[in-house]
Write a protein that holds these residues in place. Structure first.
Motif, PDB file in Angstrom:
ATOM      1  N   VAL A  80       1.228  -1.090   0.158  1.00 18.16           N
ATOM      2  CA  VAL A  80      -0.356  -0.062  -0.276  1.00 18.16           C
ATOM      3  C   VAL A  80       0.756   1.200  -0.188  1.00 18.16           C
ATOM      4  CG1 VAL A  80      -1.663   1.434   1.162  1.00 18.16           C
ATOM      5  CG2 VAL A  80      -2.012  -0.870   0.946  1.00 18.16           C
ATOM      6  N   THR A  81       2.246   1.390   0.568  1.00 16.95           N
ATOM      7  CA  THR A  81       2.589   2.331   0.910  1.00 16.95           C
ATOM      8  C   THR A  81       3.592   2.369  -0.003  1.00 16.95           C
ATOM      9  OG1 THR A  81       3.073   1.963   3.185  1.00 16.95           O
ATOM     10  CG2 THR A  81       4.552   3.639   2.359  1.00 16.95           C
ATOM     11  N   LEU A  82       4.050   1.807  -0.421  1.00 17.08           N
ATOM     12  CA  LEU A  82       4.858   1.700  -2.331  1.00 17.08           C
ATOM     13  C   LEU A  82       3.833   1.977  -3.139  1.00 17.08           C
ATOM     14  CD1 LEU A  82       7.051  -1.517  -2.180  1.00 17.08           C
ATOM     15  CD2 LEU A  82       7.220   1.033  -2.214  1.00 17.08           C
ATOM     16  N   LEU A  83       2.912   1.353  -4.244  1.00 18.13           N
ATOM     17  CA  LEU A  83       1.648   2.066  -4.229  1.00 18.13           C
ATOM     18  C   LEU A  83       1.338   3.881  -4.377  1.00 18.13           C
ATOM     19  CD1 LEU A  83      -0.257   0.938  -6.166  1.00 18.13           C
ATOM     20  CD2 LEU A  83      -1.848   1.124  -4.760  1.00 18.13           C
ATOM     21  N   ILE A  84       0.837   3.956  -2.717  1.00 14.04           N
ATOM     22  CA  ILE A  84       0.695   5.348  -2.630  1.00 14.04           C
ATOM     23  C   ILE A  84       1.577   6.337  -3.675  1.00 14.04           C
ATOM     24  CG2 ILE A  84      -0.360   6.989  -0.861  1.00 14.04           C
ATOM     25  CD1 ILE A  84      -1.844   5.207  -0.197  1.00 14.04           C
ATOM     26  N   LEU A  85       3.043   5.994  -2.600  1.00 16.19           N
ATOM     27  CA  LEU A  85       3.544   6.806  -3.274  1.00 16.19           C
ATOM     28  C   LEU A  85       3.978   7.597  -4.740  1.00 16.19           C
ATOM     29  CD1 LEU A  85       6.662   6.013   0.015  1.00 16.19           C
ATOM     30  CD2 LEU A  85       5.224   8.360  -0.150  1.00 16.19           C
ATOM     31  N   THR A  86       4.209   5.850  -5.158  1.00 17.83           N
ATOM     32  CA  THR A  86       4.366   6.228  -6.820  1.00 17.83           C
ATOM     33  C   THR A  86       3.459   6.269  -7.496  1.00 17.83           C
ATOM     34  OG1 THR A  86       5.054   3.972  -6.218  1.00 17.83           O
ATOM     35  CG2 THR A  86       5.056   4.800  -8.392  1.00 17.83           C
ATOM     36  N   VAL A  87       2.228   6.084  -7.451  1.00 19.95           N
ATOM     37  CA  VAL A  87       1.051   6.959  -7.911  1.00 19.95           C
ATOM     38  C   VAL A  87       0.251   8.446  -7.531  1.00 19.95           C
ATOM     39  CG1 VAL A  87      -1.439   6.545  -8.211  1.00 19.95           C
ATOM     40  CG2 VAL A  87       0.070   4.659  -8.161  1.00 19.95           C
ATOM     41  N   ALA A  91       0.626  11.717  -9.563  1.00 21.20           N
ATOM     42  CA  ALA A  91      -0.615  12.808 -10.140  1.00 21.20           C
ATOM     43  C   ALA A  91      -0.748  14.146  -9.132  1.00 21.20           C
ATOM     44  CB  ALA A  91      -2.197  11.942  -9.236  1.00 21.20           C
ATOM     45  N   ALA A  92       0.234  14.810  -8.292  1.00 25.59           N
ATOM     46  CA  ALA A  92       0.473  15.309  -7.841  1.00 25.59           C
ATOM     47  C   ALA A  92       1.689  16.208  -8.130  1.00 25.59           C
ATOM     48  CB  ALA A  92       1.369  15.597  -5.789  1.00 25.59           C
ATOM     49  N   TYR A  93       2.524  15.422  -8.757  1.00 24.40           N
ATOM     50  CA  TYR A  93       3.590  16.277  -9.519  1.00 24.40           C
ATOM     51  C   TYR A  93       2.054  16.794 -10.902  1.00 24.40           C
ATOM     52  CZ  TYR A  93       6.995  17.222 -13.331  1.00 24.40           C
ATOM     53  OH  TYR A  93       8.071  17.549 -14.311  1.00 24.40           O
TER      54      TYR A  93
ATOM     55  N   PHE B  15       0.535  11.412 -16.372  1.00 25.54           N
ATOM     56  CA  PHE B  15       0.806  11.400 -14.778  1.00 25.54           C
ATOM     57  C   PHE B  15      -0.513  11.249 -14.001  1.00 25.54           C
ATOM     58  CE2 PHE B  15       4.893  13.966 -17.169  1.00 25.54           C
ATOM     59  CZ  PHE B  15       5.847  13.179 -16.418  1.00 25.54           C
ATOM     60  N   LEU B  16      -0.948  11.844 -14.905  1.00 24.09           N
ATOM     61  CA  LEU B  16      -3.013  11.129 -13.509  1.00 24.09           C
ATOM     62  C   LEU B  16      -3.816   9.880 -13.824  1.00 24.09           C
ATOM     63  CD1 LEU B  16      -2.241  15.063 -13.234  1.00 24.09           C
ATOM     64  CD2 LEU B  16      -4.503  14.822 -12.284  1.00 24.09           C
ATOM     65  N   ALA B  17      -2.784   9.405 -14.713  1.00 19.81           N
ATOM     66  CA  ALA B  17      -3.547   8.381 -15.263  1.00 19.81           C
ATOM     67  C   ALA B  17      -3.567   7.280 -14.259  1.00 19.81           C
ATOM     68  CB  ALA B  17      -3.507   7.838 -16.810  1.00 19.81           C
ATOM     69  N   PRO B  18      -2.927   6.560 -13.657  1.00 21.24           N
ATOM     70  CA  PRO B  18      -2.073   5.772 -12.526  1.00 21.24           C
ATOM     71  C   PRO B  18      -4.087   6.010 -11.898  1.00 21.24           C
ATOM     72  CG  PRO B  18      -0.575   6.048 -13.397  1.00 21.24           C
ATOM     73  CD  PRO B  18      -0.882   7.258 -14.547  1.00 21.24           C
ATOM     74  N   TYR B  19      -3.893   7.280 -11.089  1.00 26.72           N
ATOM     75  CA  TYR B  19      -3.929   7.733  -9.614  1.00 26.72           C
ATOM     76  C   TYR B  19      -5.490   7.703 -10.065  1.00 26.72           C
ATOM     77  CZ  TYR B  19      -6.515   9.660  -6.333  1.00 26.72           C
ATOM     78  OH  TYR B  19      -7.359  10.695  -4.884  1.00 26.72           O
ATOM     79  N   LEU B  20      -5.517   8.392 -11.424  1.00 31.05           N
ATOM     80  CA  LEU B  20      -7.616   8.786 -12.093  1.00 31.05           C
ATOM     81  C   LEU B  20      -7.942   7.179 -12.513  1.00 31.05           C
ATOM     82  CD1 LEU B  20      -7.080  11.961 -13.948  1.00 31.05           C
ATOM     83  CD2 LEU B  20      -7.892  11.628 -11.648  1.00 31.05           C
ATOM     84  N   LEU B  21      -7.228   5.869 -12.427  1.00 31.25           N
ATOM     85  CA  LEU B  21      -8.202   5.355 -12.561  1.00 31.25           C
ATOM     86  C   LEU B  21      -8.861   4.346 -11.770  1.00 31.25           C
ATOM     87  CD1 LEU B  21      -8.854   2.810 -14.664  1.00 31.25           C
ATOM     88  CD2 LEU B  21      -6.024   1.739 -14.146  1.00 31.25           C
ATOM     89  N   LEU B  22      -7.505   4.402 -10.644  1.00 31.91           N
ATOM     90  CA  LEU B  22      -7.729   3.547  -9.428  1.00 31.91           C
ATOM     91  C   LEU B  22      -8.855   4.956  -8.420  1.00 31.91           C
ATOM     92  CD1 LEU B  22      -4.302   3.079  -7.627  1.00 31.91           C
ATOM     93  CD2 LEU B  22      -6.859   1.544  -8.007  1.00 31.91           C
TER      94      LEU B  22
END
Lengths: 274, 290
Positions: A80-87, A91-93, B15-22
């Protein structure tokens, strides 16, 4: 007069702090007591220290698969930690730095979900996980955790505070957007990433409702749910139960002692930035 | 703008795609799915497919005495816990803030510490504290020949749960409030002291107004969190005695995952959401206007 009031202040705070910490310390002490001493309480410290409780929960992996639960908890929390840090950092960038059409609109939609009470997702997420065939697997606890908006919000806030000059220089040197993210933004954001990472790890480690609803088989359980099972199966054996509680709590205590500053900062940030 | 640059701008969404999918699959979709589900009769274990029944689930909830009992148990918990935790957190934060900055860390950490304990561990611990026959509290009270039925008496059970929750949840709001207090510049207080304001006057006329946004935040978060109480009652009392601590989330949990009535469970979730939204908005209004 000033000295007296200052002494009273310290006295009150020390007493309060002890009362708050004491119950947790009691878990660690009492786990070393034989059952008889737990049931008939006469002193805080055990008369005779015993490792029997620990020996017993570690000795019967068929009945009490505590190593398995520990491994499950560790796997899930780490993933969960790795997933959240990456994704979330990607997105934040994008939201903090890139010139995206309709960015504001997307960001407000993400932020709006921060205020939605989590219980509303319980039934529908269960059914979606059922359709995906992920119930009773670690995936049920790992993947949906990445949908929360908190990390995106926290990291975007931090990225906005990084001066743009470095990125401009990198762009002139022909660095791509992905390159800038990797070589400039990420290295400069270590404190924020650490805060979010520790936070996420602890939250996932302690999560109770998720594993309770999404997991079925005893050997798939995480520590908190496994321990809750004790209450029904080993009801009268407080020594065993408390020894299991120590196994669940010790990693948290260690992480807290090591990274206290990051954890406190993470909490403070949630209330102060707008 | 030429075509290439528009393409380039949109490609940033990768860049947002993985997050937006989840985000879409596990946040937006469940929200819509759950709302839709609440208009269906669906018992997951029965062979019959879901059947549209309009507002019947909602009507059923309003007639269901167990729904009202659970809502009342939840409301009692919220009334007990939100004011006490917020006032307690403000008090502790104010006291800690009166110390020199470098001495604050150890106290802040101590009061925050219990929030890091998993609810199953905390629940087991407090269940033992509260045990009528061999619990810690009654062992101490026995010295004064007193015995309190902490968990087995309707009049005590929810208070005991609230007492435990006070210990477990004070740390979060306290840390946020302390961070807010740290940000108030010292010279405000110095100026007020020169004008002859005493400590209480300074607290009411400087601290509270400047802290209002933070106070609003922690109280709204506390309201949202408290209405969703589940772990404490599930671990410590299992909802008893006589359903006096069976809160709404536990009733939803049992409806959906013990009786597999998914539609009815979803409908009650939305009713709880509505209640939480109303109270949060009221809190916003009250604290903003003054």
């Amino acid at each position: 007069m000033k000295i007296v009031s200052s002494m009273i202040l310290y006295l009150v705070l020390i007493l309060g702090a002890l009362l708050f910490v004491f119950p947790v310390v009691l878990i660690f002490i009492t786990a070393f007591k034989p059952d008889g001493e737990i049931v008939h309480f006469y002193s805080i410290l055990p008369k005779e220290w015993t490792f029997e409780n620990f020996r017993e929960i570690f000795a019967s992996p068929e009945e009490i698969p505590i190593f398995r639960w520990f491994a499950n908890s560790l796997l899930i929390s780490t993933m969960v930690t790795l997933l959240i840090l990456t994704v979330h950092s990607l997105a934040a960038y994008g939201l903090a730095r890139l010139d995206l059409p309709g960015k504001k609109w997307v960001f407000s939609m993400i932020i709006a979900t921060l205020m939605i009470p989590g219980q509303i997702f319980l039934v529908p997420v269960y059914l979606i996980l059922n359709k995906l065939g992920w119930l009773d697997t670690p995936l049920a606890l790992i993947i949906p955790a990445g949908a929360g908006a908190f990390g995106v919000f926290l990291l975007r806030q931090f990225f906005l505070g990084i001066p743009r000059d470095l990125e401009d220089a990198a762009n002139i040197d022909g660095c791509t957007r992905l390159g800038t993210y990797f070589h400039i933004i990420l290295p400069l954001s270590k404190p924020a990433l650490a805060t979010l990472g520790i936070f996420t790890f602890l939250g996932s480690w302690n999560d109770f409702m998720g594993p309770l609803v999404f997991l079925d088989s005893v050997d798939k359980y995480t520590l908190p749910v496994g321990i809750a099972l004790f209450q029904t199966s080993y009801y009268a054996e407080y020594g065993l139960t408390l020894a299991a509680c120590v196994v669940c709590t010790l990693p948290v205590v260690i992480v807290f002692l090591l990274f206290q500053r990051h954890i406190i900062k993470g909490i403070s940030l949630t209330g102060l930035k707008d | 703008m030429n075509k290439k640059s528009i393409l380039y701008r949109y490609s940033g969404y990768l860049f947002l795609a993985p997050y937006l999918l989840l985000f879409c699959v596990f946040l937006v979709a469940p929200l819509c799915y759950g709302l839709g589900l609440s208009f269906f009769e669906w018992e997951m274990i029965s062979p019959f497919p879901p059947r549209f029944n309009g507002l019947e689930n909602y009507q059923e909830a309003l007639k269901d005495q167990y729904f009202w009992k659970a809502l009342w148990a939840t409301a009692r918990f919220v009334i007990m816990i939100v004011p006490t935790v917020i006032c307690g957190a403000l008090l502790v934060a104010t006291l800690i803030n009166a110390l020199p900055l470098k001495r604050q860390a150890i106290f802040r950490a101590s009061f925050f510490f219990p929030t890091l304990i998993s609810i199953s561990v905390a629940g087991i611990l407090w269940r033992w504290f509260f045990n009528t026959e061999f619990g810690l509290f009654n062992a101490v009270l026995a010295n004064f020949s007193m015995k309190v039925p902490w968990l087995s008496d309707i009049r005590w059970a929810m208070k005991s749960i609230a007492f435990m929750t006070f210990w477990w949840t004070l740390g979060g709001p306290m840390v946020v409030l302390l961070a807010g207090l740290n940000q108030i510049p010292d010279h405000y207080y110095e100026a007020a002291a020169i004008d002859g304001a005493n400590a209480v006057q300074r607290f009411i006329h400087i601290t509270i107004p400047l802290l209002r946004p933070v106070l609003l935040f922690v109280s709204v978060m506390s309201i949202i969190g408290s209405f969703q109480v589940f772990g404490q009652t599930f671990m410590i009392t299992r909802g008893g005695p006589e359903f006096s601590t069976r809160v709404l989330v536990q009733y939803i949990y049992e409806t959906a995952f013990s009786f597999y009535r998914m539609g009815y469970g979803a409908a009650m979730s939305w009713l709880l959401f509505l209640v939480i939204a109303v109270f949060s908005i009221v809190q916003f209004r009250i604290m903003r206007e003054r």
